[in-house]
Design a protein around this motif. Structure first.
Motif, PDB file in Angstrom:
ATOM      1  N   VAL A   1       1.228  -1.280   0.159  1.00  0.00           N
ATOM      2  CA  VAL A   1      -0.145   0.285  -0.184  1.00  0.00           C
ATOM      3  C   VAL A   1       1.313   1.442  -0.159  1.00  0.00           C
ATOM      4  O   VAL A   1       0.706   2.163  -0.560  1.00  0.00           O
ATOM      5  N   LEU A   2       1.794   1.213   1.161  1.00  0.00           N
ATOM      6  CA  LEU A   2       2.630   2.398   0.698  1.00  0.00           C
ATOM      7  C   LEU A   2       3.477   2.504  -0.603  1.00  0.00           C
ATOM      8  O   LEU A   2       3.842   3.546  -0.504  1.00  0.00           O
ATOM      9  N   ARG A   3       3.806   1.253  -1.037  1.00  0.00           N
ATOM     10  CA  ARG A   3       4.634   1.653  -3.022  1.00  0.00           C
ATOM     11  C   ARG A   3       3.883   2.051  -3.400  1.00  0.00           C
ATOM     12  O   ARG A   3       3.947   3.439  -4.334  1.00  0.00           O
ATOM     13  N   GLU A   4       2.916   2.151  -3.604  1.00  0.00           N
ATOM     14  CA  GLU A   4       1.338   2.260  -4.734  1.00  0.00           C
ATOM     15  C   GLU A   4       1.036   3.933  -3.899  1.00  0.00           C
ATOM     16  O   GLU A   4       0.513   4.570  -4.893  1.00  0.00           O
ATOM     17  N   ILE A   5       1.242   4.025  -2.933  1.00  0.00           N
ATOM     18  CA  ILE A   5       0.789   5.510  -2.342  1.00  0.00           C
ATOM     19  C   ILE A   5       1.635   6.257  -3.229  1.00  0.00           C
ATOM     20  O   ILE A   5       1.984   6.863  -3.420  1.00  0.00           O
ATOM     21  N   ALA A   6       3.079   5.635  -2.169  1.00  0.00           N
ATOM     22  CA  ALA A   6       3.925   6.876  -3.009  1.00  0.00           C
ATOM     23  C   ALA A   6       4.465   6.650  -4.320  1.00  0.00           C
ATOM     24  O   ALA A   6       4.630   7.719  -5.229  1.00  0.00           O
ATOM     25  N   VAL A   7       4.521   5.660  -5.565  1.00  0.00           N
ATOM     26  CA  VAL A   7       4.609   5.610  -6.728  1.00  0.00           C
ATOM     27  C   VAL A   7       2.853   6.622  -7.258  1.00  0.00           C
ATOM     28  O   VAL A   7       3.438   7.402  -8.322  1.00  0.00           O
ATOM     29  N   GLY A   8       1.661   6.177  -6.591  1.00  0.00           N
ATOM     30  CA  GLY A   8       0.656   7.590  -7.517  1.00  0.00           C
ATOM     31  C   GLY A   8       1.457   8.954  -7.026  1.00  0.00           C
ATOM     32  O   GLY A   8       0.625   9.819  -7.241  1.00  0.00           O
ATOM     33  N   LEU A   9       1.480   9.048  -5.957  1.00  0.00           N
ATOM     34  CA  LEU A   9       1.568  10.387  -5.816  1.00  0.00           C
ATOM     35  C   LEU A   9       2.873  11.181  -6.152  1.00  0.00           C
ATOM     36  O   LEU A   9       2.782  12.286  -6.687  1.00  0.00           O
TER      37      LEU A   9
ATOM     38  N   SER B   1       4.109  10.018  -9.490  1.00  0.00           N
ATOM     39  CA  SER B   1       3.030  10.630 -11.273  1.00  0.00           C
ATOM     40  C   SER B   1       1.873  11.320 -10.739  1.00  0.00           C
ATOM     41  O   SER B   1       1.744  11.809 -11.575  1.00  0.00           O
ATOM     42  N   GLN B   2       1.248  12.091  -9.912  1.00  0.00           N
ATOM     43  CA  GLN B   2       0.125  12.584  -9.090  1.00  0.00           C
ATOM     44  C   GLN B   2      -0.976  12.026 -10.257  1.00  0.00           C
ATOM     45  O   GLN B   2      -1.615  12.584 -11.260  1.00  0.00           O
ATOM     46  N   GLU B   3      -1.363  10.642  -9.609  1.00  0.00           N
ATOM     47  CA  GLU B   3      -2.515  10.055 -10.787  1.00  0.00           C
ATOM     48  C   GLU B   3      -3.758   9.667 -10.037  1.00  0.00           C
ATOM     49  O   GLU B   3      -4.682   9.760 -10.750  1.00  0.00           O
ATOM     50  N   PHE B   4      -3.239   9.527  -8.724  1.00  0.00           N
ATOM     51  CA  PHE B   4      -4.709   9.718  -7.762  1.00  0.00           C
ATOM     52  C   PHE B   4      -5.336  10.766  -7.550  1.00  0.00           C
ATOM     53  O   PHE B   4      -4.698  11.531  -7.322  1.00  0.00           O
ATOM     54  N   GLY B   5      -7.031  10.370  -7.723  1.00  0.00           N
ATOM     55  CA  GLY B   5      -7.428  11.363  -6.866  1.00  0.00           C
ATOM     56  C   GLY B   5      -7.391  11.228  -5.660  1.00  0.00           C
ATOM     57  O   GLY B   5      -6.852  10.387  -4.510  1.00  0.00           O
ATOM     58  N   SER B   6      -7.659  12.277  -4.533  1.00  0.00           N
ATOM     59  CA  SER B   6      -8.001  12.292  -3.313  1.00  0.00           C
ATOM     60  C   SER B   6      -9.481  11.643  -2.897  1.00  0.00           C
ATOM     61  O   SER B   6      -8.626  11.046  -1.731  1.00  0.00           O
ATOM     62  N   GLU B   7      -9.692  10.888  -3.159  1.00  0.00           N
ATOM     63  CA  GLU B   7     -10.414   9.841  -3.273  1.00  0.00           C
ATOM     64  C   GLU B   7      -9.636   8.272  -2.753  1.00  0.00           C
ATOM     65  O   GLU B   7     -10.039   7.890  -1.617  1.00  0.00           O
ATOM     66  N   PHE B   8      -9.453   8.443  -4.042  1.00  0.00           N
ATOM     67  CA  PHE B   8      -8.423   7.137  -3.900  1.00  0.00           C
ATOM     68  C   PHE B   8      -6.910   7.269  -2.801  1.00  0.00           C
ATOM     69  O   PHE B   8      -7.050   6.597  -2.303  1.00  0.00           O
ATOM     70  N   VAL B   9      -6.767   8.470  -2.113  1.00  0.00           N
ATOM     71  CA  VAL B   9      -5.670   8.260  -1.735  1.00  0.00           C
ATOM     72  C   VAL B   9      -5.826   7.755  -0.579  1.00  0.00           C
ATOM     73  O   VAL B   9      -5.570   7.494   0.466  1.00  0.00           O
ATOM     74  N   LEU B  10      -7.136   9.120  -0.048  1.00  0.00           N
ATOM     75  CA  LEU B  10      -8.176   8.528   1.524  1.00  0.00           C
ATOM     76  C   LEU B  10      -8.987   7.502   1.397  1.00  0.00           C
ATOM     77  O   LEU B  10      -8.057   7.045   2.820  1.00  0.00           O
TER      78      LEU B  10
END
Length: 166
Positions: free
Chosen positions: A91-99, A101-110
């Motif tokens: 999960v931490l890896r996915e959060i780091a990669v997504g942040l 690359s700025q791919e994630f929306g705020s709902e997904f990060v939450l």
């Protein structure tokens, strides 16, 4: 041959194969991490840092999975803490990669943060209520004699308070 022995031999063989595969993945992951240094040198620092963070977190995930398989191979059980550690790292890896690359929306990060919170709570509870710790906390204390096996005088001594005459 007994079916339980056959199952044990089959699971030992499969876990050994997975250990070798994970060891190979760990070696390849380390080589990839070392090769990703070139992105820092030849490309932008931001892009290189993104590659390095992704590679390092992936290697940590493989290390945790390797640890879980070694533990299973040696003790024939899977520790909940090992699995939650690997999942937290994923999960931490996915959060780091997504942040990065700025791919994630705020709902997904939450939602990932909520998942991380639940996994963290689960990890703390797994450590606090570990079966190994529960076994260690039991100390053998000899039980008092049963009232039916004690004499009447002993029962009355237990019931009567002791008075100090000073």
């Amino acid at each position: 041959m007994d079916s339980i022995k056959l199952f044990k031999k089959a699971t030992d063989a499969i876990s050994t194969i997975f250990l070798y595969i994970l060891l190979l993945a760990l070696i390849v992951g380390m080589a990839k991490t070392l090769l990703d240094i070139r992105f820092i040198i030849f490309e932008s620092l931001e892009s290189g840092f993104n590659h390095m963070v992704t590679s390092v977190l992936t290697v940590f995930i493989v290390i945790d999975l390797f640890k879980a398989f070694v533990d299973y191979h040696e003790h024939d059980r899977i520790k909940l803490t090992d699995i939650t550690d690997a999942t937290i790292l994923i999960v931490l890896r996915e959060i780091a990669v997504g942040l990065y690359s700025q791919e994630f929306g705020s709902e997904f990060v939450l939602s990932l943060a909520t998942l991380l919170l639940v996994l963290g709570i689960m990890r703390v509870l797994a450590v606090k209520y570990s079966p190994a710790k529960l076994r260690e906390s039991y100390i053998f204390v000899p039980q008092e004699e049963q009232p039916s096996k004690m004499g009447l005088r002993t029962i009355f001594d237990h019931c009567n308070p002791v008075h100090d005459n000073n």
